[in-house]
Write an enzyme that holds these catalytic residues in place. Structure first.
Site, PDB file in Angstrom:
ATOM      1  N   PRO A  10      32.417  38.604  38.374  1.00  0.00           N
ATOM      2  CA  PRO A  10      31.524  39.746  38.139  1.00  0.00           C
ATOM      3  C   PRO A  10      32.238  40.950  37.530  1.00  0.00           C
ATOM      4  O   PRO A  10      33.374  41.254  37.887  1.00  0.00           O
ATOM      5  CB  PRO A  10      31.010  40.087  39.550  1.00  0.00           C
ATOM      6  CG  PRO A  10      32.011  39.498  40.481  1.00  0.00           C
ATOM      7  CD  PRO A  10      32.536  38.269  39.799  1.00  0.00           C
ATOM      8  N   ASN A  11      31.547  41.561  36.607  1.00  0.00           N
ATOM      9  CA  ASN A  11      31.967  42.801  35.938  1.00  0.00           C
ATOM     10  C   ASN A  11      33.070  42.596  34.903  1.00  0.00           C
ATOM     11  O   ASN A  11      33.434  43.533  34.201  1.00  0.00           O
ATOM     12  CB  ASN A  11      32.402  43.874  36.954  1.00  0.00           C
ATOM     13  CG  ASN A  11      31.265  44.223  37.894  1.00  0.00           C
ATOM     14  OD1 ASN A  11      30.175  44.567  37.436  1.00  0.00           O
ATOM     15  ND2 ASN A  11      31.479  44.095  39.189  1.00  0.00           N
ATOM     16  N   ARG A  18      35.300  49.146  31.180  1.00  0.00           N
ATOM     17  CA  ARG A  18      35.201  49.508  32.594  1.00  0.00           C
ATOM     18  C   ARG A  18      36.551  50.068  33.070  1.00  0.00           C
ATOM     19  O   ARG A  18      37.584  49.422  32.894  1.00  0.00           O
ATOM     20  CB  ARG A  18      34.867  48.211  33.325  1.00  0.00           C
ATOM     21  CG  ARG A  18      35.257  48.117  34.728  1.00  0.00           C
ATOM     22  CD  ARG A  18      35.322  46.661  35.169  1.00  0.00           C
ATOM     23  NE  ARG A  18      35.257  46.606  36.597  1.00  0.00           N
ATOM     24  CZ  ARG A  18      35.700  45.596  37.331  1.00  0.00           C
ATOM     25  NH1 ARG A  18      36.193  44.522  36.757  1.00  0.00           N
ATOM     26  NH2 ARG A  18      35.607  45.634  38.623  1.00  0.00           N
ATOM     27  N   TYR A  23      42.059  48.863  34.028  1.00  0.00           N
ATOM     28  CA  TYR A  23      41.978  47.500  33.494  1.00  0.00           C
ATOM     29  C   TYR A  23      42.376  47.394  32.022  1.00  0.00           C
ATOM     30  O   TYR A  23      42.413  46.298  31.481  1.00  0.00           O
ATOM     31  CB  TYR A  23      40.553  46.964  33.666  1.00  0.00           C
ATOM     32  CG  TYR A  23      40.146  46.789  35.123  1.00  0.00           C
ATOM     33  CD1 TYR A  23      40.718  45.797  35.911  1.00  0.00           C
ATOM     34  CD2 TYR A  23      39.186  47.619  35.704  1.00  0.00           C
ATOM     35  CE1 TYR A  23      40.350  45.632  37.236  1.00  0.00           C
ATOM     36  CE2 TYR A  23      38.811  47.465  37.030  1.00  0.00           C
ATOM     37  CZ  TYR A  23      39.399  46.467  37.795  1.00  0.00           C
ATOM     38  OH  TYR A  23      39.043  46.303  39.113  1.00  0.00           O
ATOM     39  N   ASN A  75      39.656  34.499  37.211  1.00  0.00           N
ATOM     40  CA  ASN A  75      39.649  35.849  37.786  1.00  0.00           C
ATOM     41  C   ASN A  75      38.301  35.980  38.488  1.00  0.00           C
ATOM     42  O   ASN A  75      37.280  36.205  37.841  1.00  0.00           O
ATOM     43  CB  ASN A  75      39.807  36.925  36.724  1.00  0.00           C
ATOM     44  CG  ASN A  75      39.877  38.311  37.364  1.00  0.00           C
ATOM     45  OD1 ASN A  75      39.546  38.487  38.534  1.00  0.00           O
ATOM     46  ND2 ASN A  75      40.297  39.294  36.578  1.00  0.00           N
ATOM     47  N   ALA A  78      35.456  40.635  42.322  1.00  0.00           N
ATOM     48  CA  ALA A  78      35.271  41.036  43.722  1.00  0.00           C
ATOM     49  C   ALA A  78      35.021  39.846  44.650  1.00  0.00           C
ATOM     50  O   ALA A  78      35.278  39.945  45.863  1.00  0.00           O
ATOM     51  CB  ALA A  78      34.113  42.024  43.811  1.00  0.00           C
ATOM     52  N   GLU A  99      44.966  31.868  39.927  1.00  0.00           N
ATOM     53  CA  GLU A  99      44.137  33.064  40.153  1.00  0.00           C
ATOM     54  C   GLU A  99      44.774  34.248  39.426  1.00  0.00           C
ATOM     55  O   GLU A  99      45.991  34.430  39.497  1.00  0.00           O
ATOM     56  CB  GLU A  99      44.110  33.304  41.674  1.00  0.00           C
ATOM     57  CG  GLU A  99      43.405  34.559  42.116  1.00  0.00           C
ATOM     58  CD  GLU A  99      43.533  34.753  43.651  1.00  0.00           C
ATOM     59  OE1 GLU A  99      43.921  33.793  44.375  1.00  0.00           O
ATOM     60  OE2 GLU A  99      43.261  35.868  44.105  1.00  0.00           O
ATOM     61  N   HIS A 101      44.537  38.498  38.546  1.00  0.00           N
ATOM     62  CA  HIS A 101      43.962  39.835  38.693  1.00  0.00           C
ATOM     63  C   HIS A 101      44.635  40.758  37.699  1.00  0.00           C
ATOM     64  O   HIS A 101      45.875  40.835  37.670  1.00  0.00           O
ATOM     65  CB  HIS A 101      44.117  40.358  40.121  1.00  0.00           C
ATOM     66  CG  HIS A 101      43.414  39.491  41.105  1.00  0.00           C
ATOM     67  ND1 HIS A 101      42.044  39.454  41.194  1.00  0.00           N
ATOM     68  CD2 HIS A 101      43.879  38.559  41.970  1.00  0.00           C
ATOM     69  CE1 HIS A 101      41.703  38.563  42.097  1.00  0.00           C
ATOM     70  NE2 HIS A 101      42.783  37.993  42.572  1.00  0.00           N
ATOM     71  N   ARG A 108      45.930  48.840  45.754  1.00  0.00           N
ATOM     72  CA  ARG A 108      44.576  49.412  45.826  1.00  0.00           C
ATOM     73  C   ARG A 108      44.059  49.367  47.275  1.00  0.00           C
ATOM     74  O   ARG A 108      44.843  49.219  48.207  1.00  0.00           O
ATOM     75  CB  ARG A 108      43.665  48.666  44.840  1.00  0.00           C
ATOM     76  CG  ARG A 108      44.163  48.781  43.391  1.00  0.00           C
ATOM     77  CD  ARG A 108      43.273  48.044  42.423  1.00  0.00           C
ATOM     78  NE  ARG A 108      41.928  48.594  42.398  1.00  0.00           N
ATOM     79  CZ  ARG A 108      40.898  48.032  41.757  1.00  0.00           C
ATOM     80  NH1 ARG A 108      41.094  46.904  41.093  1.00  0.00           N
ATOM     81  NH2 ARG A 108      39.719  48.587  41.768  1.00  0.00           N
TER      82      ARG A 108
END
Ligand code: DQA
Length: 147
Positions: A10-11, A18, A23, A75, A78, A99, A101, A108
């Site tokens: 998502p996103n 964004r 990012y 990726n 969330a 995976e 990120h 964070r």
């Protein structure tokens, strides 16, 4: 030739627009184009998917498995921090996956420090920006084609 599916959660369709300070400014289309550019020389053919929904991502993992994919770069956005369903899909298909990120999730909020996927991943690339996708693809292929 290894078939690798590159899945984006998502996103990530908003990558490049964004929170660019976090990012970066490279768009998802540019990430995909860069991976497509290097894949042939690495012996891989890529299939790209982005989905904003959890079930959609689970379906993508199932589709990758049914299509005979050799592995996945993912990726999960969330859903990394929430999704038992995605973990079960990856475990259930036994697809090796790396995976990714883009941001350093460990620098964070604490809710981003836990991943439902990392302990069953072939590898994890964190905080390397969008270059992380390329690193993940190389790492996955090294795993699939040991020297
Ligand atoms: C992310 C990190 C996640 O915590 C976040 O929800 C994302 C992007 C990353 O690439 O840094 O959507 O997966």
């Amino acid at each position: 030739m290894k078939s690798v599916w590159v899945l984006q959660g998502p996103n990530l369709n908003l990558l490049g627009m964004r929170e660019p300070e976090r990012y970066g400014r490279v768009t998802l289309a540019e990430v995909q184009a860069r991976l497509d550019e290097i894949a042939p020389s690495l012996g891989a053919s890529l299939t790209h998917h982005q989905d904003n929904s959890e079930g959609g991502l689970v379906d993508c993992v199932h589709r990758a498995w049914r299509a005979g994919a050799h592995g996945v770069v993912i990726n999960p956005g969330a859903y990394t921090h929430t999704s038992v369903a995605l973990r079960d899909a990856l475990l259930g298909t036994a697809l090796p996956f790396v995976e990714v990120h883009v941001s350093n999730v460990f620098a964070r909020e604490s809710f981003r420090h836990h991943s439902y996927l990392s302990d069953v991943a072939a590898g994890v690339i964190v905080g390397c920006g969008t270059v992380g996708y390329e690193l993940a693809l190389r790492a996955l292929l090294a795993r699939l084609m040991p020297a």
